[in-house]
Design a protein around this motif. Structure first.
Motif, mmCIF file in Angstrom:
data_model
loop_
_atom_site.group_PDB
_atom_site.id
_atom_site.type_symbol
_atom_site.label_atom_id
_atom_site.label_comp_id
_atom_site.label_asym_id
_atom_site.label_seq_id
_atom_site.Cartn_x
_atom_site.Cartn_y
_atom_site.Cartn_z
ATOM 1 N N GLY A 154 -23.233 70.735 -75.208
ATOM 2 C CA GLY A 154 -23.013 71.354 -76.514
ATOM 3 C C GLY A 154 -21.611 71.915 -76.656
ATOM 4 N N LEU A 155 -21.130 72.583 -75.604
ATOM 5 C CA LEU A 155 -19.762 73.106 -75.655
ATOM 6 C C LEU A 155 -18.740 71.976 -75.729
ATOM 7 C CD1 LEU A 155 -20.039 75.965 -72.991
ATOM 8 C CD2 LEU A 155 -19.952 76.203 -75.482
ATOM 9 N N THR A 156 -19.014 70.883 -75.030
ATOM 10 C CA THR A 156 -18.105 69.734 -75.072
ATOM 11 C C THR A 156 -18.063 69.117 -76.473
ATOM 12 O OG1 THR A 156 -18.621 69.263 -72.738
ATOM 13 C CG2 THR A 156 -17.599 67.499 -74.021
ATOM 14 N N VAL A 157 -19.227 68.991 -77.110
ATOM 15 C CA VAL A 157 -19.293 68.441 -78.465
ATOM 16 C C VAL A 157 -18.541 69.344 -79.450
ATOM 17 C CG1 VAL A 157 -20.854 67.929 -80.383
ATOM 18 C CG2 VAL A 157 -21.417 67.156 -78.064
ATOM 19 N N ALA A 158 -18.699 70.659 -79.291
ATOM 20 C CA ALA A 158 -17.998 71.591 -80.174
ATOM 21 C C ALA A 158 -16.486 71.463 -80.015
ATOM 22 C CB ALA A 158 -18.451 73.015 -79.878
ATOM 23 N N LEU A 159 -16.035 71.356 -78.757
ATOM 24 C CA LEU A 159 -14.603 71.198 -78.527
ATOM 25 C C LEU A 159 -14.116 69.855 -79.053
ATOM 26 C CD1 LEU A 159 -12.048 72.369 -77.293
ATOM 27 C CD2 LEU A 159 -12.737 71.413 -75.079
ATOM 28 N N ARG A 160 -14.947 68.816 -78.947
ATOM 29 C CA ARG A 160 -14.617 67.497 -79.473
ATOM 30 C C ARG A 160 -14.423 67.539 -80.985
ATOM 31 N NH1 ARG A 160 -12.337 63.130 -77.711
ATOM 32 N NH2 ARG A 160 -11.173 63.415 -79.653
ATOM 33 N N ALA A 161 -15.271 68.324 -81.656
ATOM 34 C CA ALA A 161 -15.158 68.456 -83.113
ATOM 35 C C ALA A 161 -13.843 69.103 -83.500
ATOM 36 C CB ALA A 161 -16.341 69.260 -83.648
ATOM 37 N N VAL A 162 -13.414 70.103 -82.702
ATOM 38 C CA VAL A 162 -12.131 70.757 -82.993
ATOM 39 C C VAL A 162 -10.988 69.767 -82.818
ATOM 40 C CG1 VAL A 162 -10.541 72.560 -82.237
ATOM 41 C CG2 VAL A 162 -12.996 73.033 -82.356
ATOM 42 N N ILE A 163 -11.038 68.970 -81.747
ATOM 43 C CA ILE A 163 -9.978 67.978 -81.503
ATOM 44 C C ILE A 163 -9.958 66.922 -82.604
ATOM 45 C CG2 ILE A 163 -9.222 66.160 -79.928
ATOM 46 C CD1 ILE A 163 -10.249 67.860 -77.621
ATOM 47 N N ASP A 164 -11.142 66.479 -83.041
ATOM 48 C CA ASP A 164 -11.213 65.456 -84.092
ATOM 49 C C ASP A 164 -10.653 65.958 -85.416
ATOM 50 O OD1 ASP A 164 -12.253 63.564 -82.419
ATOM 51 O OD2 ASP A 164 -14.351 63.950 -82.959
ATOM 52 N N SER A 165 -10.739 67.259 -85.650
ATOM 53 C CA SER A 165 -10.184 67.797 -86.889
ATOM 54 C C SER A 165 -8.668 67.757 -86.890
ATOM 55 C CB SER A 165 -10.658 69.246 -87.097
ATOM 56 O OG SER A 165 -10.119 70.094 -86.080
ATOM 57 N N ILE A 166 -8.087 67.689 -85.700
ATOM 58 C CA ILE A 166 -6.623 67.634 -85.578
ATOM 59 C C ILE A 166 -6.152 66.204 -85.375
ATOM 60 C CG2 ILE A 166 -4.647 68.423 -84.230
ATOM 61 C CD1 ILE A 166 -6.336 70.852 -83.418
ATOM 62 N N SER A 167 -6.805 65.511 -84.437
ATOM 63 C CA SER A 167 -6.419 64.134 -84.117
ATOM 64 C C SER A 167 -7.680 63.316 -83.888
ATOM 65 C CB SER A 167 -5.512 64.109 -82.884
ATOM 66 O OG SER A 167 -5.151 62.785 -82.541
ATOM 67 N N PRO A 168 -8.224 62.696 -84.924
ATOM 68 C CA PRO A 168 -9.492 61.962 -84.809
ATOM 69 C C PRO A 168 -9.420 60.838 -83.774
ATOM 70 C CG PRO A 168 -8.893 62.301 -87.104
ATOM 71 C CD PRO A 168 -7.698 62.691 -86.304
ATOM 72 N N ALA A 169 -10.496 60.737 -82.969
ATOM 73 C CA ALA A 169 -10.692 59.661 -81.998
ATOM 74 C C ALA A 169 -9.677 59.647 -80.860
ATOM 75 C CB ALA A 169 -10.685 58.303 -82.689
ATOM 76 N N ALA A 170 -8.921 60.758 -80.673
ATOM 77 C CA ALA A 170 -7.948 60.819 -79.577
ATOM 78 C C ALA A 170 -8.665 61.107 -78.266
ATOM 79 C CB ALA A 170 -6.908 61.902 -79.865
ATOM 80 N N GLY A 171 -8.391 60.301 -77.274
ATOM 81 C CA GLY A 171 -9.002 60.510 -75.962
ATOM 82 C C GLY A 171 -10.499 60.638 -76.049
ATOM 83 N N PRO A 172 -11.230 59.640 -76.437
ATOM 84 C CA PRO A 172 -12.669 59.781 -76.696
ATOM 85 C C PRO A 172 -13.496 60.201 -75.474
ATOM 86 C CG PRO A 172 -12.017 57.471 -76.653
ATOM 87 C CD PRO A 172 -10.754 58.270 -76.664
ATOM 88 N N PHE A 173 -13.037 59.867 -74.270
ATOM 89 C CA PHE A 173 -13.831 60.164 -73.081
ATOM 90 C C PHE A 173 -13.219 61.282 -72.217
ATOM 91 C CE2 PHE A 173 -14.367 55.592 -73.997
ATOM 92 C CZ PHE A 173 -15.722 55.587 -74.305
#
Length: 339
Positions: free
Chosen positions: A33-52
């Motif tokens: 859950g924490l990883t998904v939340a951090l992923r959402a923050v990254i996607d808001s800045i740079s979508p699909a960057a470093g997906p894994f």
């Protein structure tokens, strides 16, 4: 870094082992859950960057704290999430680009490698921790046995001195043996207080507690009750135990001398022991309101001379300097100790 491998949430939250798997699943879901939340923050800045990229850290944390089971659950969930929500086409398991298949397979292999390495590290740390705990237990057992033997030796020496003192026909010999007995008992008290329990691990002693207990024992041993009193006023200070022993022996000698010689021809009196902080370190004062010291020094070889030599030696061991002031209103010995 080794501390990370010592924290096992399954052991801490489920000591009986009945709910180990439940703890691992909940912890894996929390990390995901924490990883998904951090992923959402990254996607808001740079979508699909470093997906894994975030999955590696998530698997590492889950494995170190929740064992390999939590790492597997976290790895599968983060991989599926990145595949479905991050890789194009988003919100679909269909891969828009042909190279994404290779990226997905490579991420899965790397996830597995991180999990294996983290689990091996965790197990190595656990083994090292278990070995350390075993060695500590053996050391504590050895110290307990050593402490018991030293205590018995002190008791034996004190008993022999007391027996010889009782059999001595000469008053001077009896007094010398009595003084030796008092010194042995003082060292034994220092050992009991400073070389056992919590003081061993810290290597320091709280001087207020130590000197107050020492003065209480001296008052009982010297029968300082009623008309002659022994007062102890000490600041709390953490002193290395070897120095604390020397300070305690100084107090023992000075109080014993005052009790024997300061109140000749008197039935009332007061002895005060004071230990306090004073630049550059601490100050020890042993004061009495007795008759004062005689002007003529005692002859060498007498007990008084030996007592003074012992005091001088203990002062040097404690890294201090001593000053004696005596008059009709009593005697005060001040020992200034370095920090």
């Amino acid at each position: 870094m080794g501390r990370l491998g010592e924290t096992d949430l399954a052991d801490r939250l489920s000591p009986s082992g009945r709910h180990t798997l439940l703890v691992q699943v909940v912890f894996a879901l929390l990390v995901t859950g924490l990883t998904v939340a951090l992923r959402a923050v990254i996607d808001s800045i740079s979508p699909a960057a470093g997906p894994f990229s975030l999955g590696f850290a998530a698997i590492l944390v889950a494995t170190l704290f929740g064992r390999w089971q939590a790492g597997v659950i976290t790895g599968v969930l983060t991989l599926v999430y990145s595949w479905y929500f991050v890789l194009p086409a988003q919100n679909s398991f269909l891969l828009k680009n042909a190279e994404d298949t290779g990226r997905l397979i490579l991420a899965a292999i790397n996830y597995a490698a991180v999990l294996v390495i983290a689990e091996l590290f965790r197990r190595a740390v656990r083994r090292a921790t278990a070995e350390r705990d075993r060695e500590i237990a053996e050391r504590d057992l050895f110290l307990e046995e050593f402490d018991h033997r030293v205590k018995n030796n002190f008791t034996l020496v004190a008993a022999l001195l007391d027996m010889q003192r009782r059999r001595a026909k000469d008053a001077e010999t009896a007094e010398a043996l009595s003084s030796a007995l008092t010194r042995v008992e003082s060292i034994a008290r220092a050992h009991r207080h400073l070389y056992r329990g919590a003081a061993v691990s810290r290597g320091e002693a709280d001087m207020a507690t130590y000197l107050e207990e020492l003065c209480a024992a001296l008052a009982e041993a010297l029968f300082l009750r009623g008309a002659i009193t022994l007062d102890c006023v000490c600041d709390h200070a953490a002193i290395p135990r070897d120095r604390a022993v020397s300070i305690g022996l100084i107090v023992n000698e000075l109080v014993t001398n005052a009790a024997k010689h300061a109140f000749a021809g008197r039935e009332t009196g007061r002895i005060e022991v004071r230990f306090e902080a004073a630049a550059p370190g601490w100050k020890l004062v042993v004061r009495d309101d007795g008759v004062g010291m005689p002007d003529i020094p005692k002859a060498r070889g007498k007990d008084g001379g030996l007592g003074q030599k012992l005091i001088d030696g203990f002062v040097r061991q404690a890294r201090g300097t001593a000053k004696t002031e005596s008059g009709l209103d009593g005697t005060a010995v001040t020992v200034v100790l370095e920090a």
